[in-house]
Design an enzyme around this catalytic site. Structure first.
Site, PDB file in Angstrom:
ATOM      1  CD  GLU A 131      -1.925  -4.469  -8.786  1.00 30.36           C
ATOM      2  OE1 GLU A 131      -1.384  -4.340  -9.897  1.00 30.36           O
ATOM      3  OE2 GLU A 131      -3.130  -4.187  -8.561  1.00 30.36           O
TER       4      GLU A 131
ATOM      5  CE  LYS B  18      -8.685  -9.503 -12.262  1.00 28.11           C
ATOM      6  NZ  LYS B  18      -7.451  -9.776 -11.484  1.00 28.11           N
TER       7      LYS B  18
ATOM      8  CG  HIS C 286      -2.460  -8.064 -10.903  1.00 21.90           C
ATOM      9  ND1 HIS C 286      -1.776  -8.335  -9.740  1.00 21.90           N
ATOM     10  CD2 HIS C 286      -3.787  -8.079 -10.578  1.00 21.90           C
ATOM     11  CE1 HIS C 286      -2.641  -8.509  -8.754  1.00 21.90           C
ATOM     12  NE2 HIS C 286      -3.866  -8.347  -9.229  1.00 21.90           N
TER      13      HIS C 286
ATOM     14  NE  ARG D 118     -13.677 -10.071  -8.020  1.00 24.30           N
ATOM     15  CZ  ARG D 118     -12.355 -10.223  -7.991  1.00 24.30           C
ATOM     16  NH1 ARG D 118     -11.682 -10.013  -6.875  1.00 24.30           N
ATOM     17  NH2 ARG D 118     -11.697 -10.562  -9.096  1.00 24.30           N
TER      18      ARG D 118
ATOM     19  CG  ASP E  24      -4.320 -11.844 -10.675  1.00 29.15           C
ATOM     20  OD1 ASP E  24      -4.807 -12.047 -11.794  1.00 29.15           O
ATOM     21  OD2 ASP E  24      -4.993 -11.801  -9.641  1.00 29.15           O
TER      22      ASP E  24
ATOM     23  CE1 TYR F  86      -6.304  -5.895  -5.740  1.00 28.98           C
ATOM     24  CE2 TYR F  86      -8.602  -6.307  -6.306  1.00 28.98           C
ATOM     25  CZ  TYR F  86      -7.594  -6.223  -5.358  1.00 28.98           C
ATOM     26  OH  TYR F  86      -7.874  -6.458  -4.039  1.00 28.98           O
TER      27      TYR F  86
END
Length: 361
Positions: A118, A75, A96, A15, A270, A94
């Site tokens: 998130e 990510k 996490h 991605r 995650d 993101y």
């Protein structure tokens, strides 16, 4: 503002943080955009597609981080990327962090400001930047589980939909949020026998209405889940507490009671995973077995469908990236309290209460 889009370097992650459409909007709004060469080659987008819209193509990630103030990714930053961050940087991706204390410490030490997709909320309390990938992961979870249930891939040799005269596979879904609902849609489409657990009676009622009796629903307690596990073929964990570590709903003892060749798919990995026996895996080595039970715990599951996932994510992140670039971080977060919920790290401190609680900080 100067905005950088580096190439993702997590294992088999294809991605990219910005589509050409997002770049075009940012350039038209007067910003400078720097894209690392080859950033989108994994989804078939050449550098010239960005260059033709006004982006500058830079030869390395180091050059992108040096040039940019705002770093837009997909990510969580890997250690080499954290080392590139400085107090002047805003990182939007993101994170996490609840399941990754090393990353949290690295971001704190860098002095950067980090906003996590998130934990951003909208005015209804939903998670608009997590939802697109939750949709993809929920749908993919069923396909991943179905694949690994087949005998050549380590499973029991069960077809989700069964066959005339042969019962369908029993699928258990833990959590009725976005990913759980989408997993249920796909599993029911496969003609599986599907039971979904959730702790919200209101949510169970809504799902019962939506699926018109094709989905079995049950209030989630450990005893209720544990009772069904020995008969399950596929269990999909979709629980979520925004920002916090996922609760462990299936224990090691529960796994011992399951049939060899059954499959667990941990969509919550995650955030640390909702099975006690889970640990993160990659697309290169997606599974491992515990007591003969196959565990699929890929931490970037939507990355296996990068073209779909990139465009779904960019559609959600575009207005937020635009607001950050136009207003700067202080005003952008002050103008939108839900956006401010995305703030995880600033000036060496953890800023999100659930993240801080999970990390003991």
């Amino acid at each position: 503002m100067r905005i950088g889009v580096p190439k993702e370097i997590k294992t088999l992650e294809f991605r990219v943080g910005a589509t050409p459409g997002l770049v075009q909007r940012l350039v038209r709004e007067g910003h400078e955009v720097f894209v690392e060469t080859g950033a989108a080659e994994g989804i078939g987008i050449a550098d010239k597609a960005y260059a033709n819209l006004g982006a500058r193509i830079l030869p390395s990630a180091d050059a992108v981080f040096d040039a940019a103030e705002l770093i837009v990714k997909v990510k969580e930053p890997q250690p080499v990327e954290i080392a590139r961050l400085a107090p002047r940087h805003i990182l939007f991706t993101y994170l996490h962090l609840a399941a990754d204390p090393d990353q949290a410490r690295g971001l704190m030490a860098s002095g950067c400001t980090a906003i996590a997709y998130e934990t951003v909320t909208d005015r209804f309390g939903r998670l608009p930047l997590l939802a697109p990938m939750s949709q993809v992961a929920g749908r993919m979870a069923v396909d991943a589980g179905a694949y690994h249930l087949l005998k050549p891939h380590g499973g029991r040799g069960v077809l989700l939909g069964g066959a005339p005269g042969v019962p369908a596979a029993r699928v258990i879904i833990l959590g009725g949020g976005v990913s759980g609902k989408h997993a249920a849609e796909i599993a029911i489409g496969h003609r599986a026998d599907v039971t979904l657990f959730d702790i919200s009676a209101q949510r169970l009622e809504a799902l019962d209405d939506q699926f018109g009796g094709r989905l079995k629903t049950a209030f989630s307690t450990h005893d209720a889940v544990a009772e069904l596990l020995p008969t399950a073929d596929l269990v999909i964990g979709c629980v979520l507490i925004p920002g916090a570590a996922a609760p462990k709903l299936v224990t090691r003892a529960d796994v011992e009671r399951m049939r060899p060749g059954s499959v667990l798919v941990d969509v919550a990995i995650d955030q640390g995973g909702c099975f006690e026996t889970s640990h993160p895996t990659t697309h290169a080595e997606p599974t491992f077995a515990v007591d003969g039970v196959i565990h699929y715990c890929v931490a970037n599951m939507p990355g296996a469908a990068p073209l779909t996932s990139t465009y779904a994510l960019a559609a959600a992140t575009t207005p937020y990236v635009s607001a950050l670039a136009a207003k700067g971080i202080d005003r952008a977060l002050a103008d939108d309290p839900g956006f401010a919920e995305g703030l995880n790290v600033m000036a060496g401190k953890i800023k999100h209460p659930a993240v801080a609680g999970a990390l003991g900080l």
